[in-house]
Write a protein that holds these residues in place. Structure first.
Motif, PDB file in Angstrom:
ATOM      1  N   ASP A   1       0.829  -1.202   0.000  1.00 52.61           N
ATOM      2  CA  ASP A   1       0.000   0.000   0.000  1.00 52.61           C
ATOM      3  C   ASP A   1       0.866   1.256   0.000  1.00 52.61           C
ATOM      4  O   ASP A   1       0.567   2.231  -0.697  1.00 52.61           O
ATOM      5  CB  ASP A   1      -0.922  -0.023   1.221  1.00 52.61           C
ATOM      6  CG  ASP A   1      -2.096   0.929   1.095  1.00 52.61           C
ATOM      7  OD1 ASP A   1      -2.553   1.144  -0.044  1.00 52.61           O
ATOM      8  OD2 ASP A   1      -2.551   1.446   2.119  1.00 52.61           O
TER       9      ASP A   1
ATOM     10  N   TYR B   1      -3.215  -1.345  -9.057  1.00 56.36           N
ATOM     11  CA  TYR B   1      -3.791  -0.467  -8.034  1.00 56.36           C
ATOM     12  C   TYR B   1      -5.076  -1.061  -7.466  1.00 56.36           C
ATOM     13  O   TYR B   1      -5.299  -1.046  -6.246  1.00 56.36           O
ATOM     14  CB  TYR B   1      -4.100   0.905  -8.639  1.00 56.36           C
ATOM     15  CG  TYR B   1      -2.927   1.853  -8.750  1.00 56.36           C
ATOM     16  CD1 TYR B   1      -1.612   1.407  -8.599  1.00 56.36           C
ATOM     17  CD2 TYR B   1      -3.121   3.206  -9.015  1.00 56.36           C
ATOM     18  CE1 TYR B   1      -0.555   2.279  -8.708  1.00 56.36           C
ATOM     19  CE2 TYR B   1      -2.055   4.087  -9.119  1.00 56.36           C
ATOM     20  CZ  TYR B   1      -0.771   3.621  -8.968  1.00 56.36           C
ATOM     21  OH  TYR B   1       0.281   4.491  -9.074  1.00 56.36           O
TER      22      TYR B   1
ATOM     23  N   ASP C   1      -5.910  -2.364  -3.568  1.00 58.98           N
ATOM     24  CA  ASP C   1      -7.128  -2.052  -2.802  1.00 58.98           C
ATOM     25  C   ASP C   1      -7.809  -3.329  -2.310  1.00 58.98           C
ATOM     26  O   ASP C   1      -8.263  -3.408  -1.163  1.00 58.98           O
ATOM     27  CB  ASP C   1      -8.114  -1.252  -3.667  1.00 58.98           C
ATOM     28  CG  ASP C   1      -7.771   0.228  -3.733  1.00 58.98           C
ATOM     29  OD1 ASP C   1      -7.106   0.730  -2.812  1.00 58.98           O
ATOM     30  OD2 ASP C   1      -8.161   0.881  -4.726  1.00 58.98           O
TER      31      ASP C   1
ATOM     32  N   ARG D   1     -12.014   1.217   0.265  1.00 56.44           N
ATOM     33  CA  ARG D   1     -11.184   0.551  -0.745  1.00 56.44           C
ATOM     34  C   ARG D   1     -12.037  -0.212  -1.759  1.00 56.44           C
ATOM     35  O   ARG D   1     -11.668  -0.313  -2.930  1.00 56.44           O
ATOM     36  CB  ARG D   1     -10.191  -0.394  -0.073  1.00 56.44           C
ATOM     37  CG  ARG D   1      -9.138   0.298   0.782  1.00 56.44           C
ATOM     38  CD  ARG D   1      -8.385   1.373  -0.002  1.00 56.44           C
ATOM     39  NE  ARG D   1      -7.306   1.950   0.767  1.00 56.44           N
ATOM     40  CZ  ARG D   1      -6.020   1.633   0.634  1.00 56.44           C
ATOM     41  NH1 ARG D   1      -5.648   0.748  -0.267  1.00 56.44           N
ATOM     42  NH2 ARG D   1      -5.109   2.211   1.387  1.00 56.44           N
TER      43      ARG D   1
ATOM     44  N   SER E   1     -13.170   2.474  -4.116  1.00 59.00           N
ATOM     45  CA  SER E   1     -12.040   2.925  -4.934  1.00 59.00           C
ATOM     46  C   SER E   1     -11.680   1.897  -5.992  1.00 59.00           C
ATOM     47  O   SER E   1     -11.511   2.228  -7.181  1.00 59.00           O
ATOM     48  CB  SER E   1     -10.836   3.194  -4.015  1.00 59.00           C
ATOM     49  OG  SER E   1      -9.647   3.314  -4.760  1.00 59.00           O
ATOM     50  N   GLY E   2     -11.562   0.631  -5.587  1.00 59.57           N
ATOM     51  CA  GLY E   2     -11.192  -0.425  -6.525  1.00 59.57           C
ATOM     52  C   GLY E   2     -12.228  -0.628  -7.613  1.00 59.57           C
ATOM     53  O   GLY E   2     -11.882  -0.814  -8.786  1.00 59.57           O
TER      54      GLY E   2
END
Length: 722
Positions: free
Chosen positions: A248, A345, A349, A368, A371-372
């Motif tokens: 991370d 990325y 996540d 996360r 976001s992912g």
């Protein structure tokens, strides 16, 4: 004609540097389409450049393949020119890989390896011959994986590793060491072999000097992710946390670097615009030019561009175009890449979610997951996968990359379902699960491995809302579908718990029939996940049979393993609740009070309402036995509030249009449009098969059945030992 060809080459160079790829290809095509005969070398070089541009910037794989096959034919009649022959073979192999022509790919690679090992090639440039051999062995290993030949795939990678060692190239050795580990993780034969591969990666990484590791970001991500997969498989969650933290931090640093580069390029663009203005004062020109040089120097240092002077315009344009997706695993001529930067990325996540969810870090997990999923959905749109696109609509060359992002999306949705069910957010869990079903229906072959997961999650949803009979159906269906022995065992355990919650003698017998085979083979599993869960289910069943002391022994052992290795707070809370019930039944009220308070604290942290109610019901019984009327009344009032809250959530779930669809005792039915072609395209995916083990805790019973679990005097049938 050669002069004209060189002029068109130059024009193609200029167009490519400016990002006008289509124009560059047209210039090159004009060379090979001329009616005048060309020298073979001119034609070969031109076709190679066309093919390279097509493969890099388009899905025109068939056209690229035609150019490469023509080049390969011409090169057969040209002596020496080994670099061109190797380059052509590598690109042609890649084309065959993209269209699923594995036999042709293997043939071209074997011929290329023979050429690289021939005396003329080896004596001409021994270093280049070995580097190209590394390239060919890497591609050959990938083609062998497609055919399921893992043993020979590892053998090919080990051959590449020997060449890398002879070259004294630690980054290349690391590339092959990680590739070998990845194959062993895909085809887990025995833990000692995989452990040796992990240690080989550690040794290879430590052999790379610290300053050179900064330039090996792709290898860093790849190595850390593979270590996480290994730790998850062996239930080393402490190791998972350490690797996730490093991963991370690396992602955040890389993301910041990307942002800085974008800001610099925007400022340079603005400076160029101002400098292009007419009638600019000489003093302003001098100041702006000085600032431009400063920005260019910063950009050079960030992007590792080798140049003794200021950036030329074409270098600057190339940086803006090329700095982006690729996280190279190895240098040219390898140009190895596992996954694009955006996929890495998203995977980081996902690893944060997988690491944090068992600990109850739901706020960070939700962040996360969101976001992912945004990253993945954006990339799917770029691949042309919009609302109405189905598997049959995909171009063959896009199948593998689509598979990577679709599998990532399903992993995020799976974790969202798990988080929502733990927090009793049943409607949200429904929506995520319905999304999974819809994606699976549209891409059934690419997402074939998700079918059993969807059935398992349908079972967990059904159990969570009190539909135990339906839950057993979906768990058993999931066990039938999957080929994973671990998944089969977990589904059998889940089904057994649902049967126990049904509560009659016949269901208890069915639960034992499911638990028995898993318990007898428990030591054959890697890690302790299956062991902790089967001990939970068996302890629960022994309570039903009124074998309290034996139940206590099994549950205490399971709790110790869960606490030491898994760190799954939901499962720990459920273990503690049962052990508290047992302590109360055995009249050990002091221990019961201590255990139940710990369980309630964990259940509150997880917002796990069913477990809270379960604990509260046992605490009420404890206070009744101790005659603590005040505590009993206070506890009962809090329990009533929680029951009301849960009943409202259940009512919302049962009234939803998706409820019947999810619990209905009907397995998923889909049409596989072109299953064989898709499977061939996905066979190479060392990224699609992420093999991230499921770490969902066992679902707790609802309050309607909690009395059955606490009431130990219900053994209406003889005890059966496993």
């Amino acid at each position: 004609m050669e002069a004209a060809a060189e002029g068109l080459w130059g024009l193609a160079d200029y167009s490519e540097r400016r990002g006008e790829v289509g124009q560059a290809i047209k210039c090159l095509e004009a060379v090979v389409q001329t009616p005048t005969s060309l020298l073979p070398m001119v034609e070969v070089k031109t076709r190679l450049r066309i093919a390279t541009l097509l493969l890099r910037h388009s899905h025109s794989v068939t056209t690229a393949k035609s150019h490469l096959e023509r080049s390969h034919l011409l090169l057969n009649s040209i002596p020496s020119s080994f670099d061109l022959k190797f380059r052509c073979s590598s690109l042609l192999s890649h084309c065959y890989h993209l269209i699923g022509a594995i036999a042709s790919q293997k043939t071209i690679l074997h011929r290329a390896l023979d050429l690289a090992s021939s005396p003329p090639a080896a004596s001409s440039d021994p270093v280049a011959a070995k580097l190209w051999s590394c390239n060919f062995y890497s591609q050959l290993a990938n083609s062998l994986i497609i055919e399921g030949d893992f043993r020979n795939s590892v053998s090919s990678l080990e051959s590449g590793h020997r060449f890398a060692a002879e070259l004294g190239y630690p980054e290349l050795e690391m590339f092959f060491a990680t590739s070998v580990l990845h194959v062993h993780l895909m085809q887990w034969e025995d833990e000692s072999t995989v452990e040796r591969a992990v240690h080989n990666c550690d040794r290879a990484w430590s052999s790379i000097q610290l300053d050179r590791r900064k330039g090996s970001l792709g290898l860093l991500f790849y190595n850390e992710l593979l270590h996480i997969f290994y730790c998850l498989r062996t239930c080393d969650y402490k190791g998972v946390a350490e690797h996730v933290e490093r991963l991370d931090n690396a992602m955040k640093a890389d993301s910041q670097m990307m942002q800085n580069i974008q800001e610099l390029t925007r400022e340079l663009d603005a400076l160029d615009q101002r400098l292009s203005q007419p009638d600019l004062h000489p003093r302003d020109i001098s100041a702006l030019s000085k600032r431009k040089v400063q920005l260019q120097e910063q950009l050079k240092s960030m992007t590792s561009v080798n140049s003794s002077g200021p950036l030329e315009p074409d270098q600057y344009i190339n940086i803006k175009q090329l700095w982006g997706d690729k996280l190279e695993l190895a240098p040219p001529p390898m140009n190895g890449e596992w996954l694009p930067r955006s996929a890495v990325y998203a995977l980081v996540d996902l690893m944060v979610v997988v690491s944090g969810r068992p600990k109850g870090l739901f706020k960070e997990c939700s962040k996360r997951i969101e976001s992912g999923m945004l990253i993945v959905q954006d990339e799917l749109v770029k691949l042309g996968i919009t609302d109405n696109v189905k598997e049959v609509d995909l171009q063959h060359s896009a199948i593998w990359m689509a598979g990577v992002y679709l599998m990532l999306l399903m992993q995020f949705l799976e974790n969202k379902v798990a988080v929502d069910l733990t927090r009793s957010e049943f409607v949200e869990a429904q929506e995520a699960l319905v999304q999974m079903k819809k994606w699976f229906t549209r891409f059934p072959t690419i997402l074939q491995a998700c079918e059993s997961v969807i059935e398992m999650l349908r079972g967990q949803y059904a159990h969570s809302v009190g539909c135990y009979s339906e839950a057993t159906f979906h768990y058993i269906e999931a066990a039938k579908i999957t080929e994973s022995k671990s998944m089969q065992a977990m589904c059998q355990i889940y089904a057994a718990v649902s049967y126990i919650c049904i509560g009659d003698a016949e269901s208890s017998a069915q639960a034992l029939d499911l638990i028995g085979p898993v318990y007898r083979m428990i030591d054959s599993f890697t890690g302790v996940r299956e062991k902790t869960c089967v001990l939970f289910a068996y302890g629960l069943l022994l309570m039903r049979q009124h074998d309290l002391q034996e139940a206590r022994n099994r549950l205490a052992r399971g709790l110790q393993l869960t606490h030491s290795h898994l760190g799954n707070l939901q499962l720990v809370a459920q273990y503690l609740t049962i052990l508290g019930s047992l302590a109360l039944a055995l009249h050990d009220t002091a221990q019961a009070r201590e255990i139940l308070r710990s369980s309630l604290t964990l259940a509150k942290k997880l917002t796990d309402i069913p477990t809270q109610i379960w604990v509260l019901s046992v605490l009420t019984a404890l206070y009744q036995e101790l005659g603590e009327r005040g505590n009993e009344m206070e506890n009962a009032e809090y329990q009533r509030k929680k029951v009301d809250d849960l009943q409202k959530r259940l009512a919302d779930a049962h009234s939803s249009i998706h409820h019947i669809e999810l619990i209905d005792k009907v397995k998923l039915e889909v049409q596989n449009y072109h299953e064989l072609d898709v499977k061939r395209a996905l066979g190479s995916s060392m990224g699609v098969n992420l093999d991230i083990p499921e770490s969902v805790g066992l679902s707790t019973p609802l309050p309607t059945s909690s009395s059955r679990l606490v009431d130990l005097d219900t053994g209406r049938r003889g005890k059966r030992k496993l």
